[in-house]
Write an enzyme that holds these catalytic residues in place. Structure first.
Site, mmCIF file in Angstrom:
data_model
loop_
_atom_site.group_PDB
_atom_site.id
_atom_site.type_symbol
_atom_site.label_atom_id
_atom_site.label_comp_id
_atom_site.label_asym_id
_atom_site.label_seq_id
_atom_site.Cartn_x
_atom_site.Cartn_y
_atom_site.Cartn_z
ATOM 1 C CG ASP B 184 42.785 34.091 43.034
ATOM 2 O OD1 ASP B 184 43.349 34.740 43.627
ATOM 3 O OD2 ASP B 184 41.957 34.313 42.257
ATOM 4 C CE1 TYR B 185 42.242 29.218 41.444
ATOM 5 C CE2 TYR B 185 43.888 30.262 40.031
ATOM 6 C CZ TYR B 185 42.444 29.898 40.439
ATOM 7 O OH TYR B 185 41.564 30.421 39.632
#
Lengths: 432, 419
Positions: B184-185
């Site tokens: 996600d990052y």
């Protein structure tokens, strides 16, 4: 037409930058991999392609350098440096991973490159960036994982911190570099100006600490590895053993059909035990599918929900979790995944590399692509693109270059003739 | 902790000055992509609702006793430089306003599932009719087509499907994953940024917009593809061996002496070249190790890795972490310490390069934010303005972009179309 058609990129990076060049090559740029005369070290890194010369068999190299042409230059020799600068003049983008001390030694500092080619986009990808007290420190993938804080979060509570798998430090640096370079390309398109794009692996990975940085900043505490992700151990959330592997569930809270959906799935095979009975029935409908549970657990003595105090529910949760555990252990992982997802329960399946190769979803989308590699005499199966740009689709156009495969082709493009080429080979400036 | 000096001013050029983005994303991967775009100077308008707010707005970490939607560090780190308007797109009038924003935008991005996209009426066919030149990036977990396209999940669910859980850790240990919703990052948001910028580049050349179908699964597997690629092509199968790799030895995390402040302290060492191994042995005070035949080459060290690691572990146990690191680095051995978040925030290299940005937020106060993952010398992309309060810019966007009159805005608030 591909998005970056007409953009020429010199990719002189070490393994930390290989994926950046690959991303831009997939978008259609003409990416020329520049290697030392002896070849990039990853050409020999295991795992290896069987029955192919060692120098041409490193599978990481083959994966990360597909879609690129390849040349060799010894930049430590004056003629090699000249050649490198001459090529730089013809490029829109130069990607390298020289640390400051190397750039000075070779006469290839960022400032000098911009002097040689004022509108150059110079993308530098290194462990620590080009400035700061550690600019010249040695690094490796695991060092980036460690010093960015991400590794601290990986592993079991009583075990060592663990690296992220498959070179995520390097790849993260490359992904950030590709995005920054793409930004610089857009800026150059409207202004004609180049600039430097600088990536430090330590910085590139830092945001992957998830909430750890913000927790340290706001609350002054550090997240620890091996603990439930946000400090809460909720029934129906986390890793569960299936009959033949593992699944991951997020069935508490608001998303999807939540815990009530999970109980209904369990009931289809008669595995719900007493969860349809009181006190579970009311608790599951009134609390499990809301944010209440989290509030109660995060604030045990609080007033958030007078009817369900932490002390009153603490004996319900372990039993509910136990029922879920028994249910999962009884069924194959693919059953839990497919049937759960069809009922809008958030279920993940712990896939192995083989499961990924066999994934129905990836097959239906024709994601893996086979490409013939005539020089190595094999046809390899490659992972597909990161995205589908439907107007400008990615294409896998060529396998990774053999060592020095495009020396003649690329150098003749900048006007070097046959006799000069032979000289360069004889002097060891390029590979023969 | 001091607020950063502004390193841009009105004259500092920004890459995406004047480019208009409609942000229909939530949670992690989508918002971080749009945050990066906003950091490049684009005008990013984020549509949210109070009925179903972004889950990160109420997620930890928040100050003790925090209430409301504006105090989560998780949300506030990922939505800098954006504007927030609250519109319920599922209402008829709300959808009309959404379409006005589609018409306004150069680019739209969402990470809803195809089902969610249909619910808010933002599918490609619909928006393309309203704005034929638009670029739209759809980023559901498994793409817009295929039998699993409607499957839902957060990063932790995707982590298992994309294989990171199955790769991380030690053989025999459960596949607990990497402790975070890892992809996600950086992986998924920054892949999305690259795709969006490439599409924008193409549009500026040709005038053509396009649809981008970005499956977070495919995007994640692409960045973790080594083991599957090896398996597909006859390479040695992947083994879960913790901190070891095939291309270096010694390679791992080794516990150092407890300095009394923090017991859980680990030194990482990676000897990729024989010379680094010899240098390590020398500065570790065991020059004889490098002469041992069983450790002569990488193949030898890999074959005798348990014995090798036992020696390095014993050595490390007696070392002070900082001291050992300085010694190894002076000898050019790739090495580092496993830092926790507090240490990363205070790390001398991070501080010297001003990676973290300290930005004043009207409710949360002066807080640390991740900076840009790349430094651009002419057009900085660092976050500047705090993440918006929920609906902070509703009035402004309704007036300036949607061109609504004050009375109309009040009526829409009463009708719960705007909040």
């Amino acid at each position: 037409m591909m998005a970056l058609e007409g953009i020429r990129i010199l990719d002189a990076s070490d393994v930390i930058g290989h994926y950046a060049g690959r991303i831009l090559a997939d978008l259609g740029a003409d990416v020329i991999k520049v290697e030392p005369v002896g070849g990039d070290p990853t050409r020999r890194w295991a795992p290896l392609l069987p029955d192919v010369a060692e120098l041409e068999s490193g599978l990481q190299f083959l994966l990360l350098n597909a879609n690129k042409r390849g040349i060799t230059i010894d930049v430590t020799q004056p003629r090699g440096r000249e050649l490198y600068l001459a090529l730089t003049k013809t490029a829109d983008v130069l990607i390298d991973s020289l640390q400051e001390h190397e750039a000075v030694e070779f006469g290839l500092t960022a400032d000098h490159l911009i002097e040689v080619k004022p509108d150059l986009i110079h993308t530098s990808i290194t462990g620590w960036g080009l400035s700061g007290p550690r600019a010249n420190w040695a690094y490796a993938d695991i060092v980036g994982c460690a010093m960015s804080g991400t590794m601290q979060l990986v592993g079991l509570a009583d075990g060592p911190p663990e690296q992220l798998p498959d070179m995520q430090g390097y790849h993260t640096a490359s992904i950030q570099a590709a995005a920054g370079t793409m930004g610089a390309i857009v800026y150059r398109q409207s202004t004609g100006e180049g600039q430097r794009v600088e990536v430090s692996m330590q910085e590139a990975m830092s945001i992957a600490q998830e909430t750890a940085m913000m927790q340290a900043d706001i609350l002054g505490t550090n997240r620890e590895r091996g603990k439930p992700q946000f400090g809460l151990d909720l029934p129906g959330s986390g890793l569960y053993e299936a009959a033949d592997g593992y699944v991951f569930l997020i069935a508490s809270g608001l998303a999807g059909s939540g815990f009530p959906g999970l109980v209904r799935l369990m009931a289809e095979t008669g595995d719900e035990e007493d969860l349809f009975e009181e006190p579970f029935r009311t608790f599951i409908t009134d609390v499990m599918g809301t944010t209440q549970l989290r509030d109660i657990l995060l604030d045990p003595g609080g007033t958030s929900s007078p009817s369900h105090r932490s002390s009153e529910i603490s004996h319900l949760l372990p039993h509910m979790d136990d029922v879920v555990r028994k249910f999962c252990k009884k069924h194959p992982k693919s059953y839990l995944y497919e049937e759960g997802q069809k009922r809008r329960i958030l279920v993940g399946i712990v896939n192995t590399p083989n499961d990924i190769l066999e994934s129905q979803q990836l097959k239906e989308r024709n994601w893996f692509v086979d490409l013939e590699d005539t020089k190595r005499g094999v046809t390899l199966r490659y992972p597909g693109p990161q995205w589908q740009l439907q107007g400008t689709p990615a294409q896998l156009r060529r396998p990774a270059p053999m060592l020095g495969e495009h020396n003649n082709e690329v150098l003749s493009e900048i006007g070097i003739d046959e006799s000069e080429l032979s000289e360069l080979v004889a002097e060891g400036v390029i590979a023969g | 902790m001091i607020k950063n000096e502004q390193d841009t001013n009105v004259e500092t050029p920004r890459i995406l000055e004047g480019v208009k983005f409609l942000d229909l994303t939530w949670f992690g991967a989508g918002p971080i992509a749009m945050r990066t775009i906003a950091g490049m100077g684009a005008d990013v308008v984020r549509v949210e609702t109070e009925k179903r707010p972004d889950g990160l707005r109420t997620a930890p970490p928040r100050p003790v006793n925090a209430t409301g939607y504006n105090l989560s560090g998780y949300y506030n780190n990922f939505n800098t430089d954006k504007k927030s308007i609250t519109i319920d797109l599922t209402t008829e009038r709300g959808h009309e306003l959404g379409m006005d924003l589609v018409q306004w935008a150069d680019v739209m991005m969402t990470n809803l599932t195809p089902r969610g996209i249909r619910q808010v009426g933002m599918d490609w066919e619909t928006i393309q009719k309203v704005n034929p030149g638009i670029i739209a990036l759809y980023q559901p977990m498994q793409g817009m087509t295929g039998p699993h396209s409607e499957f839902g999940g957060f990063g932790a669910v995707l982590g298992t499907i994309c294989g990171i859980n199955g790769l991380a850790g030690f053989e025999g240990n459960p596949p607990v994953g990497v402790g975070t919703n890892y992809t996600d990052y950086v992986v998924n948001p920054m892949h999305a940024v690259t795709a969006l910028l490439a599409a924008l580049y193409h549009k500026r050349r040709t005038g053509e917009g396009q649809m981008i179908d970005m499956s977070q699964l495919e995007s994640s597997v692409a960045a973790l593809a080594g083991p599957a690629f090896a398996l597909a092509n006859g390479g040695e199968p992947y083994i879960r061996e913790g901190n070891r790799v095939r291309y270096a030895a010694p390679h791992g995390a080794y516990r150092v002496r407890d300095n009394g402040e923090r017991g859980d302290r680990w030194l990482v060492i990676a000897c990729l070249e024989n010379q680094q191994w010899r240098d390590f042995a020398k500065v570790a005070g065991h020059v004889g190790w490098a002469d041992e035949e069983r450790f002569a080459t990488l193949a030898d060290r890999k074959a005798n890795e348990n014995a090798l690691d036992a020696l390095v572990e014993d050595w490390a146990r007696q070392q002070d972490g900082e001291g050992a690191l300085a010694t190894l680095q002076a000898a050019g051995v790739p090495s580092g310490l496993v830092l926790n978040a507090t240490e990363v925030l205070a790390d001398q290299q991070m501080v010297a390069r001003k990676y973290f940005r300290y930005i004043e937020h009207p409710e949360a106060g002066l807080r640390a934010h991740d900076g840009s993952g790349f430094k651009l010398s002419k057009t900085p992309a660092e976050p500047q303005r705090p993440s918006p309060l929920l609906g902070e810019h509703t009035y402004e966007v309704a007036t300036d972009i949607l061109e609504l009159m004050p009375e109309e805005i009040s009526n829409l608030v009463v009708e719960q179309v705007l909040f």
